[in-house]
Motif scaffolding. Structure first.
Motif, PDB file in Angstrom:
ATOM      1  N   UNK A  56       2.866  -9.847   6.416  1.00 23.57           N
ATOM      2  CA  UNK A  56       3.225  -8.506   6.869  1.00 23.57           C
ATOM      3  C   UNK A  56       2.332  -7.521   6.122  1.00 23.57           C
ATOM      4  N   UNK A  57       1.487  -6.801   6.866  1.00 27.86           N
ATOM      5  CA  UNK A  57       0.580  -5.812   6.274  1.00 27.86           C
ATOM      6  C   UNK A  57       1.173  -4.430   6.518  1.00 27.86           C
ATOM      7  N   UNK A  58       1.742  -3.834   5.480  1.00 27.07           N
ATOM      8  CA  UNK A  58       2.366  -2.522   5.588  1.00 27.07           C
ATOM      9  C   UNK A  58       1.584  -1.545   4.707  1.00 27.07           C
ATOM     10  N   UNK A  59       1.956  -0.285   4.756  1.00 29.72           N
ATOM     11  CA  UNK A  59       1.302   0.729   3.936  1.00 29.72           C
ATOM     12  C   UNK A  59       2.038   0.835   2.606  1.00 29.72           C
ATOM     13  N   UNK A  60       1.659   0.370   1.516  1.00 30.78           N
ATOM     14  CA  UNK A  60       0.475  -0.372   1.121  1.00 30.78           C
ATOM     15  C   UNK A  60       0.924  -1.580   0.327  1.00 30.78           C
ATOM     16  N   UNK A  61       1.361  -2.602   1.064  1.00 31.64           N
ATOM     17  CA  UNK A  61       1.814  -3.842   0.446  1.00 31.64           C
ATOM     18  C   UNK A  61       1.575  -4.998   1.414  1.00 31.64           C
ATOM     19  N   UNK A  82       2.070  -1.214   9.454  1.00 32.23           N
ATOM     20  CA  UNK A  82       1.840   0.091   8.858  1.00 32.23           C
ATOM     21  C   UNK A  82       1.347   1.114   9.861  1.00 32.23           C
ATOM     22  N   UNK A  83       0.876   2.248   9.325  1.00 32.93           N
ATOM     23  CA  UNK A  83       0.368   3.337  10.157  1.00 32.93           C
ATOM     24  C   UNK A  83      -1.149   3.480  10.045  1.00 32.93           C
ATOM     25  N   UNK A  84      -1.784   2.590   9.268  1.00 32.44           N
ATOM     26  CA  UNK A  84      -3.234   2.616   9.074  1.00 32.44           C
ATOM     27  C   UNK A  84      -3.817   1.265   9.476  1.00 32.44           C
ATOM     28  N   UNK A  85      -5.116   1.221   9.750  1.00 32.48           N
ATOM     29  CA  UNK A  85      -5.780  -0.051  10.018  1.00 32.48           C
ATOM     30  C   UNK A  85      -5.726  -0.920   8.769  1.00 32.48           C
ATOM     31  N   UNK A  86      -5.536  -2.230   8.954  1.00 33.65           N
ATOM     32  CA  UNK A  86      -5.497  -3.171   7.843  1.00 33.65           C
ATOM     33  C   UNK A  86      -6.224  -4.454   8.212  1.00 33.65           C
ATOM     34  N   UNK A  87      -6.537  -5.254   7.204  1.00 36.64           N
ATOM     35  CA  UNK A  87      -7.125  -6.582   7.378  1.00 36.64           C
ATOM     36  C   UNK A  87      -6.574  -7.442   6.258  1.00 36.64           C
ATOM     37  N   UNK A 124      -8.900  -5.541   2.431  1.00 37.06           N
ATOM     38  CA  UNK A 124     -10.214  -5.046   2.029  1.00 37.06           C
ATOM     39  C   UNK A 124     -10.604  -3.701   2.653  1.00 37.06           C
ATOM     40  N   UNK A 125      -9.698  -3.057   3.364  1.00 35.99           N
ATOM     41  CA  UNK A 125     -10.014  -1.813   4.070  1.00 35.99           C
ATOM     42  C   UNK A 125      -9.874  -0.606   3.144  1.00 35.99           C
ATOM     43  N   UNK A 126     -10.909   0.206   3.067  1.00 36.59           N
ATOM     44  CA  UNK A 126     -10.885   1.548   2.449  1.00 36.59           C
ATOM     45  C   UNK A 126     -10.061   1.711   1.169  1.00 36.59           C
ATOM     46  N   UNK A 127     -10.224   0.853   0.196  1.00 30.12           N
ATOM     47  CA  UNK A 127      -9.535   1.007  -1.077  1.00 30.12           C
ATOM     48  C   UNK A 127      -8.055   0.672  -1.062  1.00 30.12           C
ATOM     49  N   UNK A 128      -7.569   0.024   0.004  1.00 29.13           N
ATOM     50  CA  UNK A 128      -6.149  -0.316   0.092  1.00 29.13           C
ATOM     51  C   UNK A 128      -5.726  -1.265  -1.029  1.00 29.13           C
ATOM     52  N   UNK A 131      -4.650   0.552  -3.930  1.00 28.25           N
ATOM     53  CA  UNK A 131      -3.386   1.246  -3.701  1.00 28.25           C
ATOM     54  C   UNK A 131      -2.195   0.291  -3.796  1.00 28.25           C
ATOM     55  N   UNK A 132      -2.464  -0.964  -4.182  1.00 25.05           N
ATOM     56  CA  UNK A 132      -1.388  -1.936  -4.369  1.00 25.05           C
ATOM     57  C   UNK A 132      -1.240  -2.955  -3.261  1.00 25.05           C
ATOM     58  N   UNK A 133      -2.141  -2.938  -2.299  1.00 24.57           N
ATOM     59  CA  UNK A 133      -2.042  -3.857  -1.168  1.00 24.57           C
ATOM     60  C   UNK A 133      -2.714  -5.181  -1.523  1.00 24.57           C
ATOM     61  N   UNK A 134      -2.051  -5.920  -2.428  1.00 24.22           N
ATOM     62  CA  UNK A 134      -2.596  -7.183  -2.912  1.00 24.22           C
ATOM     63  C   UNK A 134      -1.467  -8.045  -3.450  1.00 24.22           C
ATOM     64  N   UNK A 135      -1.711  -9.339  -3.478  1.00 23.46           N
ATOM     65  CA  UNK A 135      -0.786 -10.292  -4.072  1.00 23.46           C
ATOM     66  C   UNK A 135      -1.596 -11.505  -4.500  1.00 23.46           C
ATOM     67  N   UNK A 136      -1.004 -12.361  -5.287  1.00 24.15           N
ATOM     68  CA  UNK A 136      -1.691 -13.564  -5.728  1.00 24.15           C
ATOM     69  C   UNK A 136      -0.917 -14.801  -5.327  1.00 24.15           C
TER      70      UNK A 136
END
Length: 178
Positions: A56-61, A82-87, A124-128, A131-136
């Motif tokens: 699930x790609x949300x703004x910003x998680x 989310x409300x923005x483009x994501x990858x 990898x989109x625009x500094x997301x 902004x916390x849009x990452x996990x391991x």
């Protein structure tokens, strides 16, 4: 004599109106200045032999449907809620793999072969990512086949195995054969 002149004026008016309407529909580069609805979500399925993981790609998680991984092929079905483009990008010992960028409401599938080790999963989109849009994730253990037996032949797979050493395994539900 008035009738031919009236017809000519009407014909020229219709041609002019058609030109104005055509000019309003496009910005010249094929883009529209109005708001458009998001593309319909595609039903994404895992390729044969791949384990399906929803992302699930949300703004910003990013939220993954599973936390434990063993070496093997995975199909990450990424849905943009989310409300923005994501990858989605998966980076680690198996290499660096990136999905297509998806608009809000869209989805894409990224198929990745994971080797043992630690991976970073992020947008990898625009500094997301910043902004916390990452996990391991940690990929550990022997590869598991569809029957649930690890491919090393040393015994049954452990579906509830911890993602990192020292972490207790999640509880299992009775009656599921675990």
């Amino acid at each position: 004599m008035t009738e031919p002149r009236t017809r000519a004026v009407l014909a020229l008016s219709a041609i002019g109106l058609a030109g104005v309407l055509a000019a309003c529909g496009s910005g010249g580069d094929g883009s529209s200045s109005g708001t458009t609805a998001p593309p319909p979500a595609r039903k994404s399925t895992a390729p044969a032999g791949a384990t399906r993981v929803t992302a699930d790609l949300a703004d910003f998680r990013i939220t993954l449907s599973r936390r434990t991984f063993t070496p093997g092929t995975y199909a990450f079905v990424a849905t943009n809620t989310g409300k923005h483009d994501h990858a989605l990008e998966v980076e680690g010992p198996g290499g660096e793999n990136r999905s297509d960028t998806v608009a809000p409401g869209g989805s894409t599938t990224l198929t990745v072969t994971l080797k043992a080790g630690r991976y970073e999963v992020y947008c990898p989109v625009d500094g997301h990512k910043d902004l916390g849009m990452k996990t391991g994730i940690t990929v550990a253990g022997a590869p598991v086949d569809k029957s649930g037996v690890n491919k090393s032949g040393t015994g049954p797979a452990t579906p509830g195995a911890p993602a990192t050493p020292g972490t207790p395994a999640p509880p299992t539900s009775p009656g599921h054969g675990y």
